[in-house]
Every structure is written in structure tokens, then in C-alpha cells.
Design an enzyme around this catalytic site. Structure first.
Site, PDB file in Angstrom:
ATOM      1  N   ILE A  40       0.721  -1.218  -0.133  1.00 55.05           N
ATOM      2  CA  ILE A  40       0.043   0.007   0.051  1.00 55.05           C
ATOM      3  C   ILE A  40       0.907   1.332  -0.141  1.00 55.05           C
ATOM      4  O   ILE A  40       0.467   2.355   0.042  1.00 55.05           O
ATOM      5  CB  ILE A  40      -0.844  -0.004   1.417  1.00 55.05           C
ATOM      6  CG1 ILE A  40      -0.334  -0.033   2.474  1.00 55.05           C
ATOM      7  CG2 ILE A  40      -2.133  -0.962   1.102  1.00 55.05           C
ATOM      8  CD1 ILE A  40      -1.021   0.101   3.922  1.00 55.05           C
ATOM      9  N   GLY A  41       2.213   1.008  -0.130  1.00 56.49           N
ATOM     10  CA  GLY A  41       3.087   2.367   0.017  1.00 56.49           C
ATOM     11  C   GLY A  41       4.392   2.213  -0.075  1.00 56.49           C
ATOM     12  O   GLY A  41       4.647   0.675   0.648  1.00 56.49           O
ATOM     13  N   GLY A  46      11.705   1.180   3.154  1.00 60.02           N
ATOM     14  CA  GLY A  46      10.984  -0.025   2.988  1.00 60.02           C
ATOM     15  C   GLY A  46       9.504   0.043   2.452  1.00 60.02           C
ATOM     16  O   GLY A  46       9.077   1.332   1.890  1.00 60.02           O
ATOM     17  N   VAL A  48       5.471  -0.930   2.680  1.00 62.38           N
ATOM     18  CA  VAL A  48       4.492  -1.110   3.572  1.00 62.38           C
ATOM     19  C   VAL A  48       3.286  -1.890   2.863  1.00 62.38           C
ATOM     20  O   VAL A  48       2.868  -1.711   2.024  1.00 62.38           O
ATOM     21  CB  VAL A  48       3.736   0.087   4.079  1.00 62.38           C
ATOM     22  CG1 VAL A  48       2.744  -0.221   5.022  1.00 62.38           C
ATOM     23  CG2 VAL A  48       4.682   1.047   4.879  1.00 62.38           C
ATOM     24  N   LYS A  62       5.865  -3.065   7.564  1.00 57.15           N
ATOM     25  CA  LYS A  62       7.036  -2.582   6.890  1.00 57.15           C
ATOM     26  C   LYS A  62       7.893  -3.332   6.683  1.00 57.15           C
ATOM     27  O   LYS A  62       8.674  -3.792   7.751  1.00 57.15           O
ATOM     28  CB  LYS A  62       7.175  -1.187   7.797  1.00 57.15           C
ATOM     29  CG  LYS A  62       8.343  -0.340   7.011  1.00 57.15           C
ATOM     30  CD  LYS A  62       8.675   0.903   7.620  1.00 57.15           C
ATOM     31  CE  LYS A  62       9.810   1.581   7.025  1.00 57.15           C
ATOM     32  NZ  LYS A  62      10.021   2.774   7.899  1.00 57.15           N
ATOM     33  N   ASP A 160      11.363  13.550  11.348  1.00 53.69           N
ATOM     34  CA  ASP A 160      11.014  13.122  10.086  1.00 53.69           C
ATOM     35  C   ASP A 160       9.470  13.311  10.114  1.00 53.69           C
ATOM     36  O   ASP A 160       8.663  12.839   9.382  1.00 53.69           O
ATOM     37  CB  ASP A 160      11.233  11.894   9.473  1.00 53.69           C
ATOM     38  CG  ASP A 160      11.005  11.763   8.002  1.00 53.69           C
ATOM     39  OD1 ASP A 160      11.060  12.789   7.206  1.00 53.69           O
ATOM     40  OD2 ASP A 160      11.025  10.599   7.577  1.00 53.69           O
TER      41      ASP A 160
END
Length: 315
Positions: A40-41, A46, A48, A62, A160
Site C-alpha cells: 500500500i506504499g 521500506g 508497507v 513494513k 521526520d
């Protein structure tokens, strides 16, 4: 009140008793060996995956990219050493992790709506994210960062914070994710300074919060606006706040309008160039939770100049 879904998942991981082999086998089976259809991303270090555990619970996994060397190892170490120590409703929950010769991965709670940047990039989803939901998101993030900076020992700096790493659940509560760059602070180190009882490194998160808060109400990254304000503050004299807000929503009204103005004022204080001019996240969190007085001028007349650099903070 305990979320029954959380209890089930924690019990499931407790049953594994931190057995790396069982964790590995369960996740690899659930993701069909990390098949792309579950992805999904993709993040910097990494990918996910959304997957269903044998308990029937959805989780996010992840998986760190292979052959990332020291960056991979440091990110994995940061996530697995910091996240198990924190408990806050606006910080992602880590249920388990596994370091394997082939795969290193983390298993988190699944947060339904995904990242803020993803929501704002979709016109329909952005319009569903009404003003009161955006205000709630900003408040939740402020509370979480304040917790990391002022209630954890040693203090934790995320480093972040961004609309990519703040996830929204189905009630539009913010959840900070991705602690791969996070670090803890030694209060005896040279990072600490006398001003406002905080450190220079913590101000990284303060600035990032300001950017996030502006992006939440503007509907887009505020980089150009911030650059123009810092380089030529006089240009903001006649710019109306209503004109830089997300135009996909009708202008906020009543108490919500007051809160949006307060968020803008706080955000502008957070992105000041001098760390000494920035508030602490404890001050930000407290101000956002304090009842507001009605605006002294009609909302449609509030200018950026009135909010940028206003003397809001005291040490």
C-alpha cells in the site's frame, strides 16, 4: 476504554512470545511472501503492506528493503528501540517485529485513512476532511510531539515529521509513524541550550509541525508561502488568510474559524528562522487546548501579516 481490536492483536503477539520464527512464518504466509498486491506504499527504507492475520485482524507490515546497509540497520534499530517505550493515542502502535536473514519487518496497527498527503492529493477525500477534522488532526499531532519532547525520558526527537508520516484513522485522529530517523536526547549533551528548556534538535520537530499545520489548512505544501514570508515579510501585508486556505472547502465559520486562525498563527511561529523565536511543543499543545476568544476582526479580513511574527510566546 480499551479497543478490543488492540487487545486481540496484543494477545496474538503475546502468544508468539516474541518467537522470531513464528512471527516470520505468520507474516510471510499472510502476505503471500510479500506479494505486491498487498503493498500500500513505499517509503525511503521500506515497503508497507496491508494484510490480515490469522486472528482476522488487519495490520500494516513494513518490510525493510534488502541491502540497505547501515541506514537500514539504524532505521530498524530506531523503530524497535523507541516505539515499544512510547504510549500515546496519536503515535502508531508497534505490535511486533522480526529480523531475519531474508526479511526485516515491523508489524503496526493498521490506520484506515492513510497519510495526510495522500488524502489531500485526492479532491474527494480532501473535501471530506472538513475544517473541524483538520483542526483535530493538528491538535492530535501537537499533543503527540509534546509527549515525545517533554514526557518521555530521555526526550525523543522524531526528525521526520511530515504529511507522509502522519496517518489518519477513521475518526481523523492523527498517528505519527516512521520512527526510523528518531533519536533520543542526552540532557547532559551539548544539544541542550538555556532557552525555553528545550534543545536545538527538538526544534527540527517544531519547524516540521509548523509546516504540517499549514499544509493541513492550505491543502498543499506551504513551501512557497514560507519562503516568500521569510525573504520578504512585507509582501504579506495585504494577503488574506482566507485566500491561502484550501479552496476546496467553504471558508470556516464561528469557533472553527477562530481555531483555524489560531493554528495559522502558531504554525507561522513554528517556522521562524531563529530557534529562539520558535515555541516549544509543550507551549503549542497547551495553546491549542486553551479556549479561544473571538476574533477581533471578521475572519475574511484577517491578513497573513497579522499572524506572521506576532508576539504570541513567552518562555
Amino acid at each position: 476504554m480499551v479497543d478490543p481490536r488492540e487487545t486481540q492483536i496484543e494477545a496474538f503477539f503475546a502468544a508468539w512470545n516474541h518467537d522470531g520464527k513464528k512471527v516470520h512464518e505468520e507474516i510471510v504466509a499472510a502476505t503471500e511472501n510479500f506479494d505486491s498486491k498487498y503493498c500500500i506504499g513505499v517509503r525511503g527504507n521500506g515497503s508497507v503492506y496491508k494484510t490480515l492475520l490469522s486472528t482476522g485482524q488487519l495490520v500494516a507490515v513494513k518490510r525493510f528493503h534488502e541491502n540497505d546497509g547501515i541506514d537500514h540497520q539504524q532505521a530498524f534499530k530506531s523503530e524497535t528501540s523507541i516505539l515499544p517505550k512510547v504510549r500515546h493515542r496519536n503515535i502508531i502502535k508497534l505490535f511486533g517485529f522480526c529480523s531475519h536473514t531474508r526479511y526485516s519487518f515491523l508489524v503496526y496497527e493498521f490506520v484506515e485513512l492513510g497519510s495526510l498527503v495522500k488524502i489531500l492529493s485526492d479532491n474527494l477525500k480532501a473535501m471530506e476532511l472538513e475544517w473541524f477534522k483538520r483542526v483535530n488532526t493538528v491538535k492530535g499531532l501537537a499533543n503527540a510531539i509534546s509527549y515525545l519532547h517533554h514526557e518521555c525520558f530521555p526526550d525523543i526527537v522524531h526528525r521526520d515529521i511530515s504529511s507522509k508520516n502522519v496517518l489518519l484513522d477513521d475518526e481523523c485522529e492523527a498517528h505519527i509513524s516512521d520512527f526510523g530517523s528518531a533519536t533520543t536526547l542526552d540532557p547532559d549533551s551539548s544539544n541542550w541550550t538555556p532557552f525555553a528548556g528545550t534543545s536545538v534538535k527538538e526544534k527540527i520537530d517544531v519547524y516540521s509541525f509548523g509546516v504540517f499545520a499549514l499544509e493541513s489548512i492550505m491543502g498543499e505544501h506551504p513551501g512557497d508561502l514560507i519562503s516568500s514570508l521569510l525573504s520578504s515579510p512585507l509582501h504579506a501585508v495585504d494577503v488574506l488568510l482566507k485566500d491561502v486556505l484550501d479552496q476546496r472547502l467553504s471558508p470556516p465559520k464561528g469557533q472553527i474559524a477562530d481555531q483555524v486562525v489560531s493554528i495559522a498563527e502558531i504554525a507561522f511561529a513554528c517556522v521562524q528562522q531563529s530557534p529562539q523565536s520558535q515555541p516549544t511543543m509543550k507551549q503549542v499543545s497547551q495553546k491549542l487546548s486553551t479556549p479561544l476568544q473571538s476574533l477581533s476582526v471578521p475572519f475574511h479580513m484577517v491578513t497573513i501579516k497579522q499572524l506572521f511574527g506576532s508576539p504570541t510566546w513567552t518562555s
